[in-house]
Design an enzyme around this catalytic site. Sequence first.
Site, PDB file in Angstrom:
ATOM      1  N   TYR A  44      13.778   3.262 -14.320  1.00  0.00           N
ATOM      2  CA  TYR A  44      12.156   2.236 -14.555  1.00  0.00           C
ATOM      3  C   TYR A  44      12.641   0.814 -15.364  1.00  0.00           C
ATOM      4  CZ  TYR A  44       7.885   0.501 -15.471  1.00  0.00           C
ATOM      5  OH  TYR A  44       7.180  -0.867 -15.720  1.00  0.00           O
TER       6      TYR A  44
ATOM      7  N   ASP B  81      10.443  17.975 -22.478  1.00  0.00           N
ATOM      8  CA  ASP B  81      10.298  17.106 -22.568  1.00  0.00           C
ATOM      9  C   ASP B  81      10.389  15.901 -22.076  1.00  0.00           C
ATOM     10  OD1 ASP B  81       9.336  14.322 -23.539  1.00  0.00           O
ATOM     11  OD2 ASP B  81      10.412  14.691 -25.812  1.00  0.00           O
TER      12      ASP B  81
ATOM     13  N   ASN C 118       1.763  -0.676 -23.582  1.00  0.00           N
ATOM     14  CA  ASN C 118       1.025   0.051 -21.948  1.00  0.00           C
ATOM     15  C   ASN C 118      -0.213  -0.320 -21.814  1.00  0.00           C
ATOM     16  OD1 ASN C 118       3.385   2.250 -22.784  1.00  0.00           O
ATOM     17  ND2 ASN C 118       2.199   3.732 -21.629  1.00  0.00           N
TER      18      ASN C 118
ATOM     19  N   SER D 267       6.194   1.561 -10.511  1.00  0.00           N
ATOM     20  CA  SER D 267       5.642   1.959 -11.885  1.00  0.00           C
ATOM     21  C   SER D 267       6.037   2.895 -13.071  1.00  0.00           C
ATOM     22  CB  SER D 267       4.827   1.052 -12.125  1.00  0.00           C
ATOM     23  OG  SER D 267       3.199   2.166 -11.805  1.00  0.00           O
TER      24      SER D 267
ATOM     25  N   LEU E   3       0.709  -1.115  -0.038  1.00  0.00           N
ATOM     26  CA  LEU E   3       0.391   0.244  -0.208  1.00  0.00           C
ATOM     27  C   LEU E   3       1.186   1.148  -0.048  1.00  0.00           C
ATOM     28  CD1 LEU E   3      -3.470  -1.355   2.024  1.00  0.00           C
ATOM     29  CD2 LEU E   3      -2.441  -1.259  -0.104  1.00  0.00           C
TER      30      LEU E   3
ATOM     31  N   LYS F 214      13.447  -3.007 -14.199  1.00  0.00           N
ATOM     32  CA  LYS F 214      13.173  -3.783 -14.358  1.00  0.00           C
ATOM     33  C   LYS F 214      13.638  -5.099 -15.382  1.00  0.00           C
ATOM     34  CE  LYS F 214       8.293  -4.656 -14.654  1.00  0.00           C
ATOM     35  NZ  LYS F 214       7.789  -5.685 -12.538  1.00  0.00           N
TER      36      LYS F 214
ATOM     37  N   THR G 253       7.460  -5.949 -18.643  1.00  0.00           N
ATOM     38  CA  THR G 253       7.052  -4.723 -19.741  1.00  0.00           C
ATOM     39  C   THR G 253       7.706  -4.709 -20.732  1.00  0.00           C
ATOM     40  OG1 THR G 253       7.441  -2.460 -19.912  1.00  0.00           O
ATOM     41  CG2 THR G 253       8.125  -2.988 -18.269  1.00  0.00           C
ATOM     42  N   ASP G 254       7.265  -3.936 -22.469  1.00  0.00           N
ATOM     43  CA  ASP G 254       7.661  -3.941 -23.012  1.00  0.00           C
ATOM     44  C   ASP G 254       9.225  -3.226 -23.261  1.00  0.00           C
ATOM     45  OD1 ASP G 254       6.176  -1.841 -23.217  1.00  0.00           O
ATOM     46  OD2 ASP G 254       5.564  -1.687 -24.929  1.00  0.00           O
ATOM     47  N   GLU G 255       9.064  -2.178 -22.126  1.00  0.00           N
ATOM     48  CA  GLU G 255      10.079  -1.108 -22.102  1.00  0.00           C
ATOM     49  C   GLU G 255      11.621  -1.744 -21.773  1.00  0.00           C
ATOM     50  OE1 GLU G 255       9.290   2.383 -19.505  1.00  0.00           O
ATOM     51  OE2 GLU G 255       6.504   2.296 -19.475  1.00  0.00           O
TER      52      GLU G 255
HETATM   53  P1  NAD Z   1       0.848   0.240  -9.591  1.00  0.00           P
HETATM   54  O1  NAD Z   1       1.672   1.400  -9.478  1.00  0.00           O
HETATM   55  O2  NAD Z   1      -0.319   0.791 -10.343  1.00  0.00           O
HETATM   56  O3  NAD Z   1       0.498  -0.706  -9.036  1.00  0.00           O
HETATM   57  C1  NAD Z   1       1.773  -1.230  -8.126  1.00  0.00           C
HETATM   58  C2  NAD Z   1       1.744  -1.838  -7.300  1.00  0.00           C
HETATM   59  O4  NAD Z   1       2.901  -2.875  -5.577  1.00  0.00           O
HETATM   60  C3  NAD Z   1       0.834  -0.571  -5.653  1.00  0.00           C
HETATM   61  O5  NAD Z   1      -0.398  -1.770  -4.956  1.00  0.00           O
HETATM   62  C4  NAD Z   1       1.582  -0.231  -4.246  1.00  0.00           C
HETATM   63  O6  NAD Z   1       1.697  -0.637  -2.887  1.00  0.00           O
HETATM   64  C5  NAD Z   1       2.041  -2.078  -4.963  1.00  0.00           C
HETATM   65  N1  NAD Z   1       3.993  -1.433  -4.267  1.00  0.00           N
HETATM   66  C6  NAD Z   1       5.323  -1.221  -4.726  1.00  0.00           C
HETATM   67  N2  NAD Z   1       6.120  -1.699  -4.035  1.00  0.00           N
HETATM   68  C7  NAD Z   1       6.038  -2.892  -3.499  1.00  0.00           C
HETATM   69  C8  NAD Z   1       6.158  -3.610  -1.868  1.00  0.00           C
HETATM   70  N3  NAD Z   1       7.528  -3.524  -1.630  1.00  0.00           N
HETATM   71  N4  NAD Z   1       6.082  -4.357  -1.779  1.00  0.00           N
HETATM   72  C9  NAD Z   1       4.202  -4.689  -1.915  1.00  0.00           C
HETATM   73  N5  NAD Z   1       3.505  -4.334  -2.545  1.00  0.00           N
HETATM   74  C10 NAD Z   1       4.638  -3.006  -3.130  1.00  0.00           C
HETATM   75  O7  NAD Z   1       1.354  -0.125 -11.391  1.00  0.00           O
HETATM   76  P2  NAD Z   1       0.549  -1.103 -12.368  1.00  0.00           P
HETATM   77  O8  NAD Z   1       0.897   0.058 -12.987  1.00  0.00           O
HETATM   78  O9  NAD Z   1      -0.064  -1.648 -12.223  1.00  0.00           O
HETATM   79  O10 NAD Z   1       1.830  -2.145 -12.686  1.00  0.00           O
HETATM   80  C11 NAD Z   1       1.542  -2.978 -12.311  1.00  0.00           C
HETATM   81  C12 NAD Z   1       3.372  -4.431 -13.025  1.00  0.00           C
HETATM   82  O11 NAD Z   1       2.673  -4.437 -13.807  1.00  0.00           O
HETATM   83  C13 NAD Z   1       4.492  -4.149 -12.786  1.00  0.00           C
HETATM   84  O12 NAD Z   1       5.221  -5.208 -11.986  1.00  0.00           O
HETATM   85  C14 NAD Z   1       4.269  -2.822 -13.687  1.00  0.00           C
HETATM   86  O13 NAD Z   1       6.037  -2.998 -13.948  1.00  0.00           O
HETATM   87  C15 NAD Z   1       3.894  -3.478 -14.867  1.00  0.00           C
HETATM   88  N6  NAD Z   1       3.944  -3.227 -15.895  1.00  0.00           N
HETATM   89  C16 NAD Z   1       3.318  -1.960 -15.619  1.00  0.00           C
HETATM   90  C17 NAD Z   1       2.442  -1.485 -16.958  1.00  0.00           C
HETATM   91  C18 NAD Z   1       1.351  -0.157 -16.857  1.00  0.00           C
HETATM   92  O14 NAD Z   1       1.101   0.056 -18.687  1.00  0.00           O
HETATM   93  N7  NAD Z   1       1.104  -0.066 -16.865  1.00  0.00           N
HETATM   94  C19 NAD Z   1       2.506  -2.175 -18.870  1.00  0.00           C
HETATM   95  C20 NAD Z   1       4.544  -3.130 -18.418  1.00  0.00           C
HETATM   96  C21 NAD Z   1       4.243  -3.324 -16.706  1.00  0.00           C
HETATM   97  P1  TYD Z   2       3.430   7.159 -19.315  1.00  0.00           P
HETATM   98  O1  TYD Z   2       2.001   6.828 -19.019  1.00  0.00           O
HETATM   99  O2  TYD Z   2       4.138   7.662 -17.709  1.00  0.00           O
HETATM  100  O3  TYD Z   2       3.447   5.509 -19.302  1.00  0.00           O
HETATM  101  P2  TYD Z   2       5.394   5.185 -20.089  1.00  0.00           P
HETATM  102  O4  TYD Z   2       6.158   6.364 -19.321  1.00  0.00           O
HETATM  103  O5  TYD Z   2       5.246   3.973 -19.161  1.00  0.00           O
HETATM  104  O6  TYD Z   2       4.868   4.968 -21.650  1.00  0.00           O
HETATM  105  O7  TYD Z   2       3.292   7.630 -20.411  1.00  0.00           O
HETATM  106  C1  TYD Z   2       2.897   7.239 -21.789  1.00  0.00           C
HETATM  107  C2  TYD Z   2       3.294   8.275 -22.539  1.00  0.00           C
HETATM  108  O8  TYD Z   2       2.978   9.735 -22.042  1.00  0.00           O
HETATM  109  C3  TYD Z   2       4.766   8.227 -22.130  1.00  0.00           C
HETATM  110  O9  TYD Z   2       5.312   8.903 -23.966  1.00  0.00           O
HETATM  111  C4  TYD Z   2       4.964   9.742 -21.798  1.00  0.00           C
HETATM  112  C5  TYD Z   2       3.612  10.299 -22.027  1.00  0.00           C
HETATM  113  N1  TYD Z   2       2.650  11.783 -20.971  1.00  0.00           N
HETATM  114  C6  TYD Z   2       2.766  13.470 -21.139  1.00  0.00           C
HETATM  115  O10 TYD Z   2       3.109  13.493 -22.898  1.00  0.00           O
HETATM  116  N2  TYD Z   2       2.179  14.268 -20.592  1.00  0.00           N
HETATM  117  C7  TYD Z   2       2.143  13.465 -18.975  1.00  0.00           C
HETATM  118  O11 TYD Z   2       2.018  13.860 -18.263  1.00  0.00           O
HETATM  119  C8  TYD Z   2       2.537  11.526 -19.504  1.00  0.00           C
HETATM  120  C9  TYD Z   2       2.336  11.334 -17.395  1.00  0.00           C
HETATM  121  C10 TYD Z   2       2.907  10.918 -19.831  1.00  0.00           C
END
Ligand code: NAD
Ligand code: TYD
Length: 341
Positions: A153, A275, A182, A85, A35, A157, A125-127
Site C-alpha cells: 500500500y 502480527d 491516520n 486504502s 464504488l 502511494k 499518506t504519512d506511510e
Molecule cells: P476508502 O477506501 O474509504 O475509499 C476509497 C474510495 O475510492 C472508495 O469510495 C472506492 O470506491 C474508490 N475507488 C477505489 N478504486 C477506484 C478507482 N479505480 N476509480 C475510482 N474510484 C475508486 O479510503 P479513505 O480512507 O477514504 O482514503 C482516501 C484517500 O486518503 C486514499 O488515497 C488514501 O490513500 C488516503 N489516506 C487515507 C488515510 C486514512 O487514515 N484513511 C490516511 C492517509 C491517507
Molecule cells: P489500520 O486502521 O489498518 O491503519 P494503518 O495500518 O493504515 O495504520 O490500523 C491501525 C493500527 O491498528 C495498525 O497498527 C494495525 C492495527 N490493527 C490491529 O491491531 N487490529 C486490527 O484488526 C486492525 C484492522 C488494525
Amino acid sequence: MKILVTGGAGFIGSNFVHHMVKKYPEYEIVNLDLLTYAGNLESLRDIENEPNYKFVRGDIADRPFIMQLFEKERFDIVVNFAAESHVDRSITDPGIFVQTNVMGTQVLLDASKAYGVKRYHQVSTDEVYGDLPLDRPDLFFTETTPLHTSSPYSSSKASADLFVLAYYRTFGLPVTISRCSNNYGPYHFPEKLIPLMIIRALDDEKLPVYGKGENVRDWLHVEDHCAAIDLIIHNGRVGEVYNVGGHNERTNLEVVKTILKALDKPESLINYVTDRPGHDLRYAIDPTKLETELGWKPQYNFDTGIAQTIEWYLTHKEWWQRIVSGEYSNYFEAMYGERLK
Ligand code: NAD
Ligand code: TYD
C-alpha cells in the site's frame, strides 16, 4: 469553479464532499467513484440532491473514460482520493494497488495536463515515510523525510507521489500533495482499527489486536483533514508537499481501551492475534509547515474526536449494519477467522 473529487464515496472523500458542497454553494462538485467494496453512496444521501453536486460512476484508471469526462466537464481543480486504502488487503493482493493507486493517478495526471487543470491535488499518506522507532518520541515526519515504504500500500502511494512531483517538474502541472496521518470519524469503513473495534465491542465480540498492541498511530479527525485540503487547494503553493497531523499519538492498545471504556465493555474482549507482516511501528507527523504557511489548526483532540466518533456509530447503526451484513463477513472470516480461533 468546478472541482472533481475522485473516491468521494469512500471514508475521507465523502466527508470532503460534504464539506465542500455545504461550504461552497457556488462551486460545482463532481464526485467520481468506482464504488468498490469501500465506496458507499449511503454516505452521501443527505447531499445527493444538492444543485451543486453530481455523482459519476467510473474508474480513474480507465483512460478513454477519464479523457472523455475531462473533455466534457473542463474541471478547474482535481482532488484525488480514489485509492485502494487498506494495508492488510495490500498484503493479500498487491496488484490492484498498483493498478488503482499508481496507474489511476497517472491517468488523472495526463488528463489534468491535457485539459489545463489549474490545480491537481493528490491525497497521500504519512506511510510513504515508513515508520519511526518506538523509543525515539523526539522524531517526527517532516516534508523532507526520505520516502522509505514498508507495505505494498505505502509503496503504491509513494510511487503515485513521485509521478505527481514529476508532472510538476517536467510538465509544469500545478500540483500539491498532502500527507496525513491516520484519519478517524464518521463514515469510516469497518475494516480499519477504530470502526472495527467500536462495532465489534458493541456486539461483545473478540477484538483482534495485532502483536502486543504497542504500535503507535497519530490520529487525525477527518474534518480537520478536510479543512486542511480545502486550505491547500485554495492557498497552497504549487509543487509543494504538506504534512497533516494533530499530534495525537496513541498506542493501538490505548485506542482500544478508550473505546471499551466509553462503551462500558470489559477489557477481556481484547484478543492478541498474529502480527501484521512488516507492521510499521510508529507514525508521527510534524505539521509545522501547514500551520505556519496556511494557518491550519485542528479543531479536535483525540478525546473529543473519539467521543464524537463513537456517538456517530451508536446513532448510525443502519449505516454500518448494512456493510457488516454483506460481503464484509467473508472478508472478516478470511482475514481473522484462523487468528481469532
Ligand atoms: P476508502 O477506501 O474509504 O475509499 C476509497 C474510495 O475510492 C472508495 O469510495 C472506492 O470506491 C474508490 N475507488 C477505489 N478504486 C477506484 C478507482 N479505480 N476509480 C475510482 N474510484 C475508486 O479510503 P479513505 O480512507 O477514504 O482514503 C482516501 C484517500 O486518503 C486514499 O488515497 C488514501 O490513500 C488516503 N489516506 C487515507 C488515510 C486514512 O487514515 N484513511 C490516511 C492517509 C491517507
Ligand atoms: P489500520 O486502521 O489498518 O491503519 P494503518 O495500518 O493504515 O495504520 O490500523 C491501525 C493500527 O491498528 C495498525 O497498527 C494495525 C492495527 N490493527 C490491529 O491491531 N487490529 C486490527 O484488526 C486492525 C484492522 C488494525
